[in-house]
Design an enzyme around this catalytic site. Structure first.
Site, mmCIF file in Angstrom:
data_model
loop_
_atom_site.group_PDB
_atom_site.id
_atom_site.type_symbol
_atom_site.label_atom_id
_atom_site.label_comp_id
_atom_site.label_asym_id
_atom_site.label_seq_id
_atom_site.Cartn_x
_atom_site.Cartn_y
_atom_site.Cartn_z
ATOM 1 N N GLU A 131 0.828 -1.210 0.000
ATOM 2 C CA GLU A 131 0.000 0.000 0.000
ATOM 3 C C GLU A 131 0.861 1.258 0.000
ATOM 4 O O GLU A 131 0.532 2.247 -0.668
ATOM 5 C CB GLU A 131 -0.952 -0.008 1.201
ATOM 6 N N HIS A 134 2.004 2.026 -3.448
ATOM 7 C CA HIS A 134 0.996 2.789 -4.199
ATOM 8 C C HIS A 134 1.141 4.282 -3.909
ATOM 9 O O HIS A 134 1.051 5.114 -4.820
ATOM 10 C CB HIS A 134 -0.417 2.343 -3.810
ATOM 11 N N GLU A 199 -0.887 -2.471 -10.095
ATOM 12 C CA GLU A 199 -0.810 -3.493 -9.050
ATOM 13 C C GLU A 199 0.515 -4.241 -9.119
ATOM 14 O O GLU A 199 1.142 -4.517 -8.089
ATOM 15 C CB GLU A 199 -1.982 -4.470 -9.169
#
Length: 316
Positions: A131, A134, A199
């Protein structure tokens, strides 16, 4: 490679928008659609974190009430050279996690109690590193750009449906109708392809930040299994939210043009290759076995207390 692929897909999406505008005729309608779609997505971009967190009923935690989990995120943020994000917990048996925020300075990460119940510390570290990758890669900005163009295409297609075809004759009418119906689907396919590429990039970034690609692979196998079996009320109400999470918020089989995420088996294979590059290879998680086991995913009843500070229901 993922950034190059993303750039090429964004260029393709922009070209599709321009081609649709040309087919309908005139640049005025195209510019209006672009401005309106950009305005809508700009609002979403600036307010996405509060919208998403409120939608999930997320509650912020800190070093006082959830020291081990917050400390884990803080350590990963330091390794990634990122500001400390806000940390949230979602009371849900559905095991998943996501990041939000318009930039690293305004980022937030969230995990469900279901995720914290089924993963060990190394796996949780791998997930939160994903995360933070990202956040570091500014994927929120990239996906907002993608949504802006895709939204403009849909709006322009609607404009063409009501106003474009009536001003043309013969083959031009057929071309306009075809473009109006095909362009939004093509835009969605490109948008999902960009999401899948991001992703893979976050998987690599998470492996590098945590230094434990095999733990992230193991977490993905467990989460994909659990997420497919335990309903996600948010995604049931709003299927578009599936793109938020580390694994899809609903059951699906394999890769497809409309998938928001690569197939979990492919992501695990990708992480195995990264582990070999890093010299930390280990036996890969048996995804097929995990998928076949019934009742293998536990959940955290909201009334249950655990001693681990990684469980927000624990006393720390």
């Amino acid at each position: 490679m993922n950034m190059l692929k993303t750039t090429m897909l964004l260029a393709a999406l922009t070209a599709l928008f321009m081609a649709l505008g040309f087919t309908i005729g005139g640049t005025g309608g195209a510019m209006i659609a672009l401005v309106v779609a950009a305005g809508m997505n700009l609002f979403t971009f600036w307010n996405a974190d509060s919208i998403v967190l409120r939608m999930h009923g997320a509650r912020e935690v800190d070093a006082q009430n959830c020291p081990e989990f917050v400390g884990l995120v803080a350590g990963l943020a330091r390794r990634a050279n990122l500001p400390m994000p806000r940390v949230y917990i979602i009371d849900s048996e559905h095991p998943n996690a996501f990041a939000t925020g318009r930039n690293p300075e305004n980022a937030a990460v969230a995990a469900t109690t279901g995720l914290l119940a089924i993963l060990n510390r190394d796996e949780i570290e791998g997930v939160m590193a994903h995360e933070l990758a990202h956040v570091r890669n500014r994927d929120t900005l990239i996906m907002t750009m993608t949504a802006t163009i895709a939204g403009a295409i849909s709006m322009l297609a609607n404009f063409g449906m009501f106003f474009g075809a009536g001003r043309r004759d013969g083959g031009q009418v057929l071309a306009t109708i075809l473009a109006v119906f095909v362009a939004p689907f093509a835009a969605m396919i490109v948008q999902m392809a960009i999401s899948r590429a991001r992703e893979y990039g976050a998987d690599r970034g998470g492996a590098e930040i945590s230094g434990k690609p095999q733990a992230l692979a193991s977490a993905l196998a467990k989460l994909a299994n659990g997420a497919a079996r335990i309903p996600n009320p948010v995604v049931e109400r709003n299927p578009a939210a599936a793109a938020l999470y580390i694994v899809p918020g609903m059951k699906r089989d394999g890769d497809s043009l409309f998938a928001t995420h690569p197939a979990t088996e492919n992501r695990i294979a990708h992480l195995e290759a990264i582990a070999n590059e890093m010299g930390v290879s280990s036996p890969s998680p048996n995804f097929a076995a995990l998928s076949e086991r019934r009742g293998s995913v536990s959940s955290v009843p909201r009334t249950r207390r655990r001693s681990s500070a990684l469980d927000p229901n624990g006393r720390g």
